[in-house]
Design a protein around this motif. Sequence first.
Motif, PDB file in Angstrom:
ATOM      1  N   LYS A 148      78.824 116.339  87.979  1.00 27.04           N
ATOM      2  CA  LYS A 148      80.189 116.449  87.467  1.00 27.04           C
ATOM      3  C   LYS A 148      80.967 115.174  87.738  1.00 27.04           C
ATOM      4  CE  LYS A 148      80.583 121.450  87.933  1.00 27.04           C
ATOM      5  NZ  LYS A 148      81.175 122.522  88.726  1.00 27.04           N
ATOM      6  N   MET A 149      80.793 114.618  88.945  1.00 28.46           N
ATOM      7  CA  MET A 149      81.515 113.404  89.315  1.00 28.46           C
ATOM      8  C   MET A 149      81.107 112.238  88.417  1.00 28.46           C
ATOM      9  SD  MET A 149      81.692 111.411  92.939  1.00 28.46           S
ATOM     10  CE  MET A 149      79.937 111.141  92.939  1.00 28.46           C
ATOM     11  N   HIS A 159      85.062 108.502  87.579  1.00 26.10           N
ATOM     12  CA  HIS A 159      83.818 107.727  87.625  1.00 26.10           C
ATOM     13  C   HIS A 159      83.756 106.749  86.455  1.00 26.10           C
ATOM     14  CE1 HIS A 159      79.425 106.983  87.703  1.00 26.10           C
ATOM     15  NE2 HIS A 159      79.636 107.064  89.007  1.00 26.10           N
ATOM     16  N   GLU A 160      84.233 107.170  85.298  1.00 23.50           N
ATOM     17  CA  GLU A 160      84.272 106.270  84.136  1.00 23.50           C
ATOM     18  C   GLU A 160      85.174 105.073  84.412  1.00 23.50           C
ATOM     19  OE1 GLU A 160      85.279 108.341  80.495  1.00 23.50           O
ATOM     20  OE2 GLU A 160      83.759 109.876  80.894  1.00 23.50           O
ATOM     21  N   GLU A 172      82.309  96.834  85.160  1.00 23.03           N
ATOM     22  CA  GLU A 172      81.969  96.028  83.979  1.00 23.03           C
ATOM     23  C   GLU A 172      82.933  94.858  83.827  1.00 23.03           C
ATOM     24  OE1 GLU A 172      82.093  99.003  80.920  1.00 23.03           O
ATOM     25  OE2 GLU A 172      80.149  99.855  81.513  1.00 23.03           O
ATOM     26  N   ASP A 173      84.188  95.087  84.144  1.00 21.96           N
ATOM     27  CA  ASP A 173      85.234  94.071  84.053  1.00 21.96           C
ATOM     28  C   ASP A 173      84.966  92.936  85.049  1.00 21.96           C
ATOM     29  OD1 ASP A 173      88.186  93.649  83.021  1.00 21.96           O
ATOM     30  OD2 ASP A 173      88.277  93.325  85.193  1.00 21.96           O
ATOM     31  N   LYS A 196      72.764 102.808  86.242  1.00 23.91           N
ATOM     32  CA  LYS A 196      73.344 102.288  85.005  1.00 23.91           C
ATOM     33  C   LYS A 196      72.806 100.892  84.727  1.00 23.91           C
ATOM     34  CE  LYS A 196      76.165 105.772  84.510  1.00 23.91           C
ATOM     35  NZ  LYS A 196      76.007 106.717  83.441  1.00 23.91           N
ATOM     36  N   LYS A 197      72.791 100.542  83.463  1.00 23.74           N
ATOM     37  CA  LYS A 197      72.421  99.185  83.056  1.00 23.74           C
ATOM     38  C   LYS A 197      73.635  98.285  83.288  1.00 23.74           C
ATOM     39  CE  LYS A 197      70.443  96.790  79.065  1.00 23.74           C
ATOM     40  NZ  LYS A 197      71.173  95.661  78.688  1.00 23.74           N
TER      41      LYS A 197
END
Length: 184
Positions: A19-20, A26-27, A34-35, A86-87
């Motif tokens: 869920k997290m 989390h997004e 990514e930033d 994650k990539k």
Amino acid sequence: MPTSKSAGNGNTRKSTSDKMEHSKFHELFLEELEDIYWAEKNLVKALPKMQNAASSDDLRNCIADHLEQTKGHVTRLEQVFELLGKKARAKKCEAMEGLIAEAQELLGDTEEDTAVRDAGIIISSQKVEHYEIAAYGSLCTLANTMGHTDVAKILEQTLQEEKNADSLLTEIAESTVNEAALAE
């Protein structure tokens, strides 16, 4: 027979973790990673220009050392993405793009081989460091909040390096560059 949450089975924990990982929080964390990944990768390209433009040996050496650290920051971020399953993906960082553009503009507006230019390079570099300190500090907090302690430790290492780079830039400015710039 149903299992209670207090029984300590792994299913409840995995469910909470799943869920997290799909939560807005989390997004946000991933978007911020990514930033800063984009920011660090672009600093690897920008720092050599700042280094070559500096006239102070101390400043050139400081930037050279930080360039090597920045390459390590990119690698650490790739480790973080891997730990999260994650990539590694870069999302354009508008703030860093602006800071880099401002630094390049400063180089065009100042005379070569002057302490005034060095003072400007330090100012531009510290703006970058302060942005990175804010970004990594926030990322550490988010990682700890979500229980990503291994990720938080990696991010904390980078945060400390950014703080050290900022302190060294201040030391160079206060010990030599600013007085030399004032005298020009």
